[in-house]
Design an enzyme around this catalytic site. Structure first.
Site, PDB file in Angstrom:
ATOM      1  N   LYS A 125       0.815  -1.215   0.000  1.00  0.00           N
ATOM      2  CA  LYS A 125       0.000   0.000   0.000  1.00  0.00           C
ATOM      3  C   LYS A 125       0.853   1.271   0.000  1.00  0.00           C
ATOM      4  O   LYS A 125       0.562   2.242   0.686  1.00  0.00           O
ATOM      5  CB  LYS A 125      -0.993   0.007   1.166  1.00  0.00           C
ATOM      6  CG  LYS A 125      -1.837  -1.252   1.297  1.00  0.00           C
ATOM      7  CD  LYS A 125      -2.456  -1.693  -0.028  1.00  0.00           C
ATOM      8  CE  LYS A 125      -3.463  -0.682  -0.583  1.00  0.00           C
ATOM      9  NZ  LYS A 125      -3.985  -1.130  -1.916  1.00  0.00           N
ATOM     10  N   LYS A 185       6.975  -7.077  -9.587  1.00  0.00           N
ATOM     11  CA  LYS A 185       6.499  -6.522  -8.323  1.00  0.00           C
ATOM     12  C   LYS A 185       6.961  -7.403  -7.174  1.00  0.00           C
ATOM     13  O   LYS A 185       6.916  -8.631  -7.254  1.00  0.00           O
ATOM     14  CB  LYS A 185       4.968  -6.474  -8.379  1.00  0.00           C
ATOM     15  CG  LYS A 185       4.245  -6.332  -7.059  1.00  0.00           C
ATOM     16  CD  LYS A 185       2.748  -6.447  -7.311  1.00  0.00           C
ATOM     17  CE  LYS A 185       1.954  -6.593  -6.031  1.00  0.00           C
ATOM     18  NZ  LYS A 185       0.502  -6.715  -6.288  1.00  0.00           N
ATOM     19  N   HIS A 187       7.028  -7.564  -2.630  1.00  0.00           N
ATOM     20  CA  HIS A 187       6.771  -7.073  -1.272  1.00  0.00           C
ATOM     21  C   HIS A 187       7.585  -7.917  -0.294  1.00  0.00           C
ATOM     22  O   HIS A 187       7.018  -8.630   0.532  1.00  0.00           O
ATOM     23  CB  HIS A 187       5.294  -7.199  -0.894  1.00  0.00           C
ATOM     24  CG  HIS A 187       4.356  -6.285  -1.620  1.00  0.00           C
ATOM     25  ND1 HIS A 187       4.583  -4.941  -1.779  1.00  0.00           N
ATOM     26  CD2 HIS A 187       3.154  -6.536  -2.205  1.00  0.00           C
ATOM     27  CE1 HIS A 187       3.557  -4.399  -2.448  1.00  0.00           C
ATOM     28  NE2 HIS A 187       2.690  -5.352  -2.725  1.00  0.00           N
ATOM     29  N   ARG A 210       6.436   5.132   1.518  1.00  0.00           N
ATOM     30  CA  ARG A 210       5.303   6.028   1.783  1.00  0.00           C
ATOM     31  C   ARG A 210       5.251   6.286   3.276  1.00  0.00           C
ATOM     32  O   ARG A 210       5.593   5.403   4.074  1.00  0.00           O
ATOM     33  CB  ARG A 210       4.002   5.375   1.304  1.00  0.00           C
ATOM     34  CG  ARG A 210       2.776   6.271   1.372  1.00  0.00           C
ATOM     35  CD  ARG A 210       1.515   5.518   0.942  1.00  0.00           C
ATOM     36  NE  ARG A 210       0.377   6.402   0.809  1.00  0.00           N
ATOM     37  CZ  ARG A 210      -0.853   5.998   0.525  1.00  0.00           C
ATOM     38  NH1 ARG A 210      -1.096   4.698   0.341  1.00  0.00           N
ATOM     39  NH2 ARG A 210      -1.842   6.868   0.414  1.00  0.00           N
ATOM     40  N   SER A 218      -4.231   2.884   4.716  1.00  0.00           N
ATOM     41  CA  SER A 218      -4.528   2.170   3.480  1.00  0.00           C
ATOM     42  C   SER A 218      -4.502   0.654   3.691  1.00  0.00           C
ATOM     43  O   SER A 218      -5.359  -0.075   3.166  1.00  0.00           O
ATOM     44  CB  SER A 218      -3.523   2.573   2.399  1.00  0.00           C
ATOM     45  OG  SER A 218      -3.870   2.018   1.150  1.00  0.00           O
ATOM     46  N   TYR A 275       6.387   8.039  -2.167  1.00  0.00           N
ATOM     47  CA  TYR A 275       5.035   8.266  -2.678  1.00  0.00           C
ATOM     48  C   TYR A 275       4.740   9.757  -2.724  1.00  0.00           C
ATOM     49  O   TYR A 275       4.123  10.264  -3.664  1.00  0.00           O
ATOM     50  CB  TYR A 275       4.053   7.560  -1.736  1.00  0.00           C
ATOM     51  CG  TYR A 275       2.619   7.540  -2.179  1.00  0.00           C
ATOM     52  CD1 TYR A 275       2.101   6.424  -2.829  1.00  0.00           C
ATOM     53  CD2 TYR A 275       1.759   8.600  -1.908  1.00  0.00           C
ATOM     54  CE1 TYR A 275       0.771   6.372  -3.218  1.00  0.00           C
ATOM     55  CE2 TYR A 275       0.423   8.566  -2.294  1.00  0.00           C
ATOM     56  CZ  TYR A 275      -0.067   7.451  -2.953  1.00  0.00           C
ATOM     57  OH  TYR A 275      -1.383   7.403  -3.340  1.00  0.00           O
ATOM     58  N   ARG A 340      -8.046   3.425  -3.545  1.00  0.00           N
ATOM     59  CA  ARG A 340      -9.086   4.041  -2.727  1.00  0.00           C
ATOM     60  C   ARG A 340      -9.102   5.565  -2.856  1.00  0.00           C
ATOM     61  O   ARG A 340     -10.009   6.141  -3.442  1.00  0.00           O
ATOM     62  CB  ARG A 340      -8.873   3.614  -1.271  1.00  0.00           C
ATOM     63  CG  ARG A 340     -10.070   3.787  -0.355  1.00  0.00           C
ATOM     64  CD  ARG A 340      -9.757   3.216   1.015  1.00  0.00           C
ATOM     65  NE  ARG A 340      -8.553   3.813   1.579  1.00  0.00           N
ATOM     66  CZ  ARG A 340      -8.547   4.916   2.331  1.00  0.00           C
ATOM     67  NH1 ARG A 340      -9.677   5.533   2.609  1.00  0.00           N
ATOM     68  NH2 ARG A 340      -7.419   5.400   2.801  1.00  0.00           N
TER      69      ARG A 340
END
Length: 378
Positions: A125, A185, A187, A210, A218, A275, A340
């Site tokens: 997120k 990608k 994580h 972020r 988030s 971010y 979102r």
């Protein structure tokens, strides 16, 4: 239960009319038996666990629309893991994750890295999808129209997932054409990236951080929409879990600071951005990323990428917002959107005065001496 008996269940362009509870139950039982039979047959033939999982998802779970049916029946909570787990990987790193991720945990360490590989890494997120789209466009001459033809999960696979439908993962990356760049990608903490990138320093990493207050908010909502993660609980409960690192992928501070340290030591191999920086001046970030990746972009290409990759544009873009993947992704879009709000500073709508003070103290203590400044509002 009449609202389910008499409802329409929409699956892309197909409409299953007046599907009864009996029919749904039959589908679930049949799919379970079919999956069990497939597992037995494939294991007898020595098939890898990850390939067994991928086969079941592709040929049993997806065709039967189980995820959509379970969402309609409101029983997806039964699939949720009860909690995160801590596992020791083959290189003795203790990793906080969810049970569904264990199949690939150690195999990823031995993933064969190419010099041309690009790893888009984030704590969940934190702008992962955003950066994947930006990087893919930079590496493909800002071809906006081409990006709209294929789902981002097909163009930029998830290293920690198995292949299923358009959602490509580990197997697709293993078999990716050698003359084509792999943008993947991830994580995962730096300590358990493939050895080829973490130890041998092959490929390149783009890391997006972020501010942890917005990440927490988030991630809280994301737990609500996906049944692959444990229940978030109340906001107060989730904030405590997040602050203690008791969430999937673990402690935000440990995760982020390791990549920050590595980026300071290997700036030609790791591009570290935030971010908030992307939000403030996207064209400047596109230019900096292109330089890091060794790509020459014309001004009009930079502007085209920046325009295409605004949050408002991304949220409505079905090739990146996951909405057309409802039948293979464990998401309940009735709860919230995958994308979102995208705002910097939304945490102020959730953190109380006392929670803000406590988290600020935690942030100052954990970040002391790191030299990494994060913006909590712009």
């Amino acid at each position: 239960m009449n609202d389910i008996d008499e409802s329409f269940i929409r699956i892309d362009s197909t409409v299953l009319r007046r599907t009864s509870i009996h029919d749904m139950s039959f589908i679930l039982i049949s799919s379970t038996l079919a999956a069990a039979a497939v597992v037995i047959l494939l294991k007898l033939h020595g098939t890898r666990n990850i390939d067994v999982t991928s086969f079941i998802l592709k040929y049993v779970i997806v065709p039967s629309k189980i995820f959509i049916i379970l969402t309609k029946l409101r029983v997806t909570e039964l699939l949720r893991p009860k909690s995160v787990v801590r596992v020791k990987t083959a290189n003795n790193f203790v990793f906080t994750t969810i049970p569904y991720n264990l199949t690939l945990s150690n195999r990823i360490l031995e993933f064969e890295v190419r010099d041309s590989d690009v790893f888009v890494v984030t704590y969940p997120k934190s702008g992962t999808t955003w950066m994947q789209e930006i990087v893919w466009l930079i590496c493909h001459n800002a071809d906006i129209e081409a990006s709209k033809q294929l789902a981002l999960s097909t163009r930029s696979p998830y290293l920690e997932s198995v292949d299923v439908g358009e959602h490509l993962g580990f197997q697709a990356l293993e078999n990716w054409p050698t003359d084509s760049i792999r943008i993947m990608k991830v994580h995962r903490p730096h300590e358990i990236l493939p050895h080829g990138v973490s130890v041998e320093k092959r490929g390149r990493i783009i890391y997006v951080a972020r501010n942890p207050k917005d990440v927490c908010v988030s991630y809280f909502h994301f737990h609500d929409m996906t049944f692959s993660l444990p229940k978030a609980g109340t906001w107060d409960e989730f904030l405590t879990k997040f602050s203690n690192g008791d969430v999937s992928v673990g402690d935000w501070f440990d995760f982020t600071l390791k990549y920050w340290k590595e980026s300071q030591e290997n700036p030609d191999k790791i591009y570290f951005t935030t971010y908030e920086a992307l939000s403030q001046d996207l064209p400047a970030q596109v230019r900096a990323l292109a330089k890091f990746l060794g790509k020459d972009l014309r001004d009009e290409q930079v502007e085209a990428i920046a325009s295409h990759c605004t949050f408002a544009s991304m949220k409505e873009n079905r090739s990146v917002n996951y909405e057309k993947m409802a039948d293979i992704a464990a998401f309940d879009f009735s709860k919230t959107k995958f994308m979102r709000k995208g705002r910097v500073g939304d945490w102020k709508n959730y953190f109380t005065v006392n929670q803000t003070a406590a988290f600020d103290e935690l942030f100052e203590r954990r970040m002391k001496g790191a030299g990494l400044n994060m913006q909590f509002e712009i």
